[in-house]
Write a protein that holds these residues in place. Structure first.
Motif, short mmCIF file in Angstrom:
data_model
loop_
_atom_site.label_atom_id
_atom_site.label_comp_id
_atom_site.label_asym_id
_atom_site.label_seq_id
_atom_site.Cartn_x
_atom_site.Cartn_y
_atom_site.Cartn_z
N UNK A 1 0.83 -1.21 0.00
CA UNK A 1 0.00 0.00 0.00
C UNK A 1 0.86 1.26 0.00
N UNK A 2 1.88 1.29 0.85
CA UNK A 2 2.69 2.50 0.95
C UNK A 2 3.53 2.69 -0.30
N UNK A 3 4.02 1.61 -0.92
CA UNK A 3 4.82 1.74 -2.14
C UNK A 3 3.96 2.22 -3.30
N UNK A 4 2.78 1.67 -3.46
CA UNK A 4 1.90 2.10 -4.56
C UNK A 4 1.42 3.54 -4.35
N UNK A 5 1.13 3.90 -3.10
CA UNK A 5 0.77 5.29 -2.81
C UNK A 5 1.92 6.22 -3.19
N UNK A 6 3.12 5.85 -2.81
CA UNK A 6 4.30 6.65 -3.09
C UNK A 6 4.48 6.84 -4.60
#
Length: 260
Positions: free
Chosen positions: A82-87
Motif C-alpha cells: 500500500x505505501x509503495x503504490x501510494x508513493x
C-alpha cells in the motif's frame, strides 16, 4: 467493598491501555500514510524544481525504504504494498504535472533531460526507437533488472527502490513531455503507456517481496518464507514485470494514437 472498586477499575483500565499500546501498529495508522505521501511529494518536487538529477532518486529511495521497512519488519505485505503504490502514484502524478507546466526547468533534474524529452517526442510522433528501452539500450536495461531484483534482496530494498523510483521518474517525465505536445491532460493514458505501468506495478511488488527476507530480521528464514507463503504474489508481480518488459519490445511501434 465499595472503596475497593475504584482501584480495581483503574487497574483494569491500565491493563486495557497497555493492551491497546501493545496492539498498536504504526503502519496501520492513517498518519503513517499521510506522512509517507508528504515525503513522496517533498523528495520528488523539491529536487525536481532545483534540478538535482542525482539527489532526487537518492532522496526518494532512502525515504521510500524507511517507510517500506516499517510494515515489512512485522511481515505485513499488504501494508508495504500500500505505501509503495501510494508513493509511486504521487511521485508520477506530481512529476508529470511539473514537467507539463515547466518542462525546461524539470529537464535539468534528469541527465541529458532535453535529449531524452526530444527523443521521446520523436518516438511518438516520428516513429523513432523508444529511448531508454531494452531494445535501444539493452545493457543499462539489464543492469536495471539485476539492480531491482538483486539489490532489493541484498540491501533490504534500498538499491531496488533506487531503480524503481528512477524508472518512475523517467516514465513521469516522458508522460509530462508528451502531454505538453498533445496539449491536453486527457492524453495521460496514452503518454503513460501500458508497458510502463506494468513494469512499475510488477517492479514495486518485487521490491517489496525481495526486501522482506532481510527486513524481517532473518535472511535464511525470510527466503524460506518467500519460497513458501509468498510464492503466489512473487509469481504475480514477476509476471506483471515480465509482461511489461515484453510489451516494451512489441508495442512502441504501434503506440501512436494522436492524429492532430
Amino acid at each position: 467493598m465499595a472503596e475497593s472498586q475504584p482501584p480495581r477499575f483503574f487497574a483494569l483500565q491500565t491493563l486495557n491501555n497497555m493492551a491497546n499500546a501493545t496492539n498498536y501498529r504504526l503502519h496501520r495508522d492513517p498518519i503513517y500514510y499521510i506522512t509517507a505521501g508528504f515525503f513522496a511529494l517533498i523528495t520528488t518536487g523539491l529536487p525536481a524544481v532545483l534540478g538535482q538529477p542525482r539527489f532526487m532518486p537518492l532522496a526518494q529511495a532512502v525515504a521510500l525504504t524507511v517507510f517500506l521497512l516499517i510494515p515489512l519488519r512485522q511481515r505485513d505485505l499488504r501494508g508495504a504494498l500500500n505505501v509503495v503504490f501510494l508513493w509511486l502514484a504521487l511521485q508520477v502524478i506530481l512529476l508529470a504535472a511539473l514537467t507539463w507546466f515547466a518542462p525546461a526547468q524539470i529537464e535539468r533534474a534528469f541527465e541529458d533531460g532535453f535529449l531524452y524529452r526530444t527523443s521521446y517526442a520523436e518516438w511518438y510522433f516520428a516513429n523513432s526507437p523508444l529511448p531508454a528501452s531494452f531494445a535501444t539500450q539493452p545493457l543499462p536495461a539489464l543492469v536495471e533488472i539485476l539492480g531491482l531484483l538483486g539489490g532489493s534482496l541484498l540491501t533490504g530494498g534500498l538499491v531496488g527502490a533506487w531503480f524503481l523510483v528512477r524508472m518512475a521518474n523517467l516514465a513521469a517525465f516522458g508522460a509530462g513531455s508528451l502531454l505538453l505536445a498533445l496539449e491536453s491532460p486527457l492524453w495521460l493514458p496514452v503518454t503513460l503507456p501500458l508497458w510502463s505501468l506494468l513494469q512499475l506495478a510488477g517492479g514495486a511488488g518485487l521490491v517489496v517481496l525481495l526486501a522482506e527476507p532481510l527486513a524481517s530480521g532473518g535472511l535464511a528464514a525470510g527466503l524460506r518464507h518467500l519460497a513458501g507463503e509468498r510464492r503466489r504474489p512473487l509469481f504475480i508481480f514477476g509476471a506483471l514485470y515480465l509482461a511489461g518488459l515484453l510489451l516494451e519490445l512489441v508495442l512502441p511501434a504501434f503506440w501512436h494514437f494522436y492524429q492532430g
